[in-house]
Design an enzyme around this catalytic site. Structure first.
Site, PDB file in Angstrom:
ATOM      1  N   ASP A  71       0.769  -1.268   0.102  1.00 39.12           N
ATOM      2  CA  ASP A  71      -0.082  -0.076  -0.019  1.00 39.12           C
ATOM      3  C   ASP A  71       0.799   1.243  -0.109  1.00 39.12           C
ATOM      4  OD1 ASP A  71      -2.812  -0.422  -0.106  1.00 39.12           O
ATOM      5  OD2 ASP A  71      -2.974  -1.005   1.930  1.00 39.12           O
TER       6      ASP A  71
HETATM    7  C1  BGC Z   1      -3.050  -3.483   4.445  1.00 41.89           C
HETATM    8  C2  BGC Z   1      -2.758  -4.467   3.248  1.00 41.89           C
HETATM    9  C3  BGC Z   1      -1.463  -4.140   2.585  1.00 41.89           C
HETATM   10  C4  BGC Z   1      -0.571  -4.206   3.635  1.00 41.89           C
HETATM   11  C5  BGC Z   1       0.923  -3.982   2.871  1.00 41.89           C
HETATM   12  C6  BGC Z   1      -1.804  -3.693   5.446  1.00 41.89           C
HETATM   13  O1  BGC Z   1      -2.012  -2.613   6.505  1.00 41.89           O
HETATM   14  O2  BGC Z   1      -4.098  -3.984   5.117  1.00 41.89           O
HETATM   15  O3  BGC Z   1      -3.970  -4.460   2.368  1.00 41.89           O
HETATM   16  O4  BGC Z   1      -1.173  -5.246   1.644  1.00 41.89           O
HETATM   17  O5  BGC Z   1      -0.503  -3.296   4.588  1.00 41.89           O
HETATM   18  O6  BGC Z   1       0.890  -2.546   2.609  1.00 41.89           O
END
Ligand code: BGC
Length: 808
Positions: free
Chosen positions: A483
């Site tokens: 993200d």
């Molecule tokens: C999110 C995921 C994401 C991960 C890596 C988490 O906080 O819920 O959707 O893939 O972070 O960024």
């Protein structure tokens, strides 16, 4: 250092001191009503949606930590104390908290009185029930006063924390007998209220926080309790609470139990009122009647225990490693249930206010949950697919109450669509329910625009193909799994969210992660297309996958590992040419899981690079070197201080991809070694460093660049639960359902010599004895005594038991 121990027999973690390095919590509730409860009784509860239907107020990020929700006070003569230790931090003669599967039991004693609180949400109920048992262990008669306390949230948890100009005037309460009714906003648009009752006459009550505590007092110094007299206050505005006062006399050796019920009740619109201005309490009375005797509560506990036993017996392992057994048999599936229920909404790190259910998160959560309650997984798939757009893209999140896509965050995360294929494939492999592919499912919840679920998958698959960049690799959009890799964001303004800001429009930034994910997904998608009779689509999908693999090998290989991405300008991300962030974990795991580079040695090389550059004693960090400055072209990832979160933290969610990849190249010893570095039960002894619960995974452990290396944060709601379950159960122990049979292909290295797995699947039971002598090239199977070829055991008819001997 440890702060408790596992009781494997009871399936409980026993916390033996209140002074744990962080509040250690549990979740109560299975379907509609959920409670979070810490080892000292903190926490909150809600009906379905942690934001819109919250019963108890909780104070986040507070000092002291973990204040709010519920409390219980005992007044013994002039001595006032709290048996759960908080909120008064009373000196206790003994303390124990047992977090079990859907139950939490907290026991504290002082001066010859023991109080034990057993909390649960009974199956089928929308209520948190607590049995309080008081025992007089002294030789004199004890005359006690017990004060309960809950603080009500005014339903909408966001509004509750922000809109005081309104909220301070709307609180309303009704009292009937020993029951306190929280009826704020019931007069207008709500048809629900909360009830807090006890199965005993009361000596008094309070419902106004200020009157009970005193305006300038905290929960640790409630005036009414300190003075020993309830004030019978009726809240009007301000902060409604519920507090009962019970007078209890106990002879030496005597015990007495009480049952408190904190429930959520809904009335039909036409039946809201008993008489004008008086709430219809009928369903609440019925609820309390179901728990008016302690025996009823005990029956509910037994029912819950049986429920969990039948869920957990679906897949079990017996080995010489008790930590492995307890993770696989109990705590990992338990956490998978919680992540399935909560997605990333409500924990001690997720406020329950901001995020709903994540599209990618919920699809991944399915992977660890689907064998437990497949019918619920089915419904979840339909709900998730209903938030997909007609072009195959998807809302990144949706609200559990409305099941509508969340407009605040919107779409544009280009990995999202492919996760739907991964989730659906896992469901069908487990259940054989191919019919789900023919279900009509709306796009964006619009019943006028529907298509079969298979068509949704087709659009997911083609969404990637329609969104390729200059190297023939998938465009990343706002971000992919990571993200925080925001390659189109270019944010220089602190108030802009990284995920939803796209300051540059471009079709250049590409993700090798999504490319690996595409190749990983393609075989299952092609098989499903074939099943549906779309042979051409299946052939085309396989060809697209071959092309994508070629694109990865040509443009996504950096010499010693897979690249991570190309940025907006076409510059490499995750290359030895970069200043920081030269290697990333995600593409190494996903590309090798997909089989990319397995034939030509690149997979091995990539995994060796992971071992050399990313592996640490606490797990595998996400990238190296950590970004030491902010890179506007990369986004949030470089905003974190080195070693935390996506900037070179141990982001546990992706570690299992490397474990699975290691099994793909036959290195079970490495896979199991990585497993043990992050599996919760193996970290129990370093709880002082790790800090979070030793029975569940945390999202992140600080990496080697961090000031506080080894310290975990964000326990419970993480994709680590599902993926680590998949890694250990499906790939390391090696038993996994496929479309046509159960694959038996252990790959655990030399440490565990023998183990037995019992796996229930599609109605049959498979008893698999593994002799792990590592003498053979691949596993050799005997099925019901007969030597068989290969490692795929065709599914047996429901009701049969299949005995499998597997020698490696
Ligand atoms: C999110 C995921 C994401 C991960 C890596 C988490 O906080 O819920 O959707 O893939 O972070 O960024």
């Amino acid at each position: 250092m440890q702060y408790g121990h596992f009781d494997d027999e009871a399936r409980e973690y026993v916390v033996t001191t209140p002074r744990t390095p962080y509040p250690w919590i549990n979740y109560l509730g299975n379907e509609d009503f959920f409670s979070l409860i810490s080892h000292t009784g903190g926490g909150y509860c809600f009906y379905r949606d942690a934001r819109f239907r919250r019963l108890l107020r909780y104070r986040y990020n507070n000092s002291p930590t973990d204040v709010g929700g519920r409390a219980l006070y005992i007044r013994d003569g002039d001595d006032v104390w709290t048996p759960a230790w908080m909120p008064m931090k009373s000196e206790l003669d003994s303390f124990e908290c047992r977090h079990g599967l859907g139950t939490t039991k907290i026991r504290g004693s002082r001066n010859g009185v023991t109080a034990e609180m057993l909390y649960l949400v009974p199956l089928g109920e929308t209520a948190e029930v607590c049995r309080l048992t008081l025992t007089n262990e002294s030789s004199t008669v004890k005359t006690l006063k017990v004060f309960s306390l809950v603080e009500f949230c005014l339903w909408n948890a966001w509004d509750d924390q922000t809109n005081f100009q309104r909220n301070f005037s709307i609180g309303e309460i009704e009292i009937e007998g020993s029951a306190i009714y929280h009826v704020t906003e019931y007069r207008e648009r709500r048809n629900h209220y909360a009830v807090f009752g006890v199965n005993s006459p009361i000596a008094g009550f309070d419902t106004d926080r200020e009157t009970f505590l005193g305006l300038y007092n905290g929960l640790h110094e409630p005036e009414a309790v300190l003075e020993g007299a309830p004030r019978n206050s009726i809240a009007s505005g301000w902060a409604p609470i519920g507090s009962h006062c019970l007078e209890v006399e106990l002879a030496p050796g005597e015990s007495r139990s009480f049952v408190f019920v904190l429930g959520y009740v809904e009335n039909p619109d036409e039946d809201k009122w008993e008489r004008p201005g008086v709430v219809n309490k009928e369903p609440a009375r019925a609820l309390m009647a179901r728990f008016s005797e302690t025996a009823q509560l005990e029956a509910a506990v037994a029912e819950l225990r049986d429920h969990w036993s039948s869920l957990l017996e679906i897949s079990t392992v017996e080995s010489s490693d008790e930590r492995l057994n307890r993770m696989v048999n109990t705590w990992n599936p338990y956490q998978c249930m919680v992540t399935f229920n909560m997605s990333r909404s409500a924990s001690y790190f997720e406020s329950g206010i901001g995020r709903g259910m994540g599209f990618r998160d919920s699809n991944q959560d399915l992977l660890g949950f689907v064998h437990l309650v497949p019918e619920r997984a089915r419904q979840r798939i339909i709900d998730i697919a209903s938030t997909q757009f007609a072009d195959g893209s998807a809302y990144h999140q949706y609200q559990p109450l409305t099941k509508r896509g969340n407009n605040d965050i919107g779409s544009g995360f280009n990995d999202d669509p492919l996760w739907l294929i991964i989730g659906v494939a896992a469901y069908i492999k487990e259940t054989g329910d191919f019919d789900i592919l023919s279900e009509e499912v709306p796009f964006d919840n619009d019943e006028a625009n529907t298509a079969t679920l298979f068509e949704h998958l087709r659009r997911s698959f083609h969404f990637t193909l329609e969104n390729l960049g200059p190297h023939g690799l998938p465009l990343i959009g706002r971000a992919d799994w990571n993200d925080c890799l925001n390659l189109n964001c270019f944010s220089e303004t602190p108030d802009e969210p990284y995920q939803t800001t796209a300051n540059r429009e471009g079709r250049t930034a590409e993700s090798i992660f999504i490319a690996g994910q595409f190749v990983y997904t393609a075989p299952d998608y092609a098989d499903l297309a074939e099943y549906m009779g779309f042979a051409e689509e299946a052939t085309a999908a396989r060809e697209h996958s071959t092309q994508m693999e070629a694109a990865i090998l040509e443009h996504g290989w950096d010499g010693e590992w897979f690249l991570r991405a190309y940025d907006f300008f076409g510059n490499k991300v995750g290359s030895h040419e970069c200043e920081d962030g030269q290697i990333f974990i995600e593409p190494q795991g996903f590309c090798v899981m997909a089989g990319v580079g397995v034939d030509d040695g690149r997979a091995l090389r990539a995994l060796d690079s992971v071992a050399e550059r990313l592996a640490t004693p606490y797990g595998i960090v996400l990238n190296q070197p950590a970004y030491s400055r902010y890179h506007v072209e990369l986004g949030e990832i470089s905003s974190y201080p080195p070693g935390y979160k996506e900037n070179a933290g141990i982001f546990c969610h992706n570690n299992p991809w490397v474990m699975i990849a290691e099994t793909r190249v036959g290195r079970g010893d490495r896979a199991f070694d990585y497993y043990k570095r992050i599996a919760a039960a193996y970290l129990e002894k370093i709880s002082d460093v790790h800090r979070t619960e030793p029975y569940v995974y945390s999202q992140m452990v600080a990496g080697r660049d961090a000031v506080r290396e080894g310290e975990a944060k964000n326990s419970w709601l993480t994709g680590t639960a599902a993926w680590n379950y998949v890694a250990i159960a499906h790939h390391i122990l090696g038993i996994r359902p496929e479309f046509d049979g159960l694959r038996v292909s252990p790959c655990i290295g030399a440490e565990i010599q023998n183990f037995t797995v019992t796996r229930r699947c599609r109605g049959a039971v498979y008893r698999i004895r593994v002799t792990n002598s590592l003498k053979h090239d691949g596993p050799l199977l005997k099925v019901n005594g007969e030597t068989t070829k290969g490692t795929l055991v065709p599914y047996a008819p429901a009701g049969e038991t299949v005995d499998i001997d597997c020698e490696t």
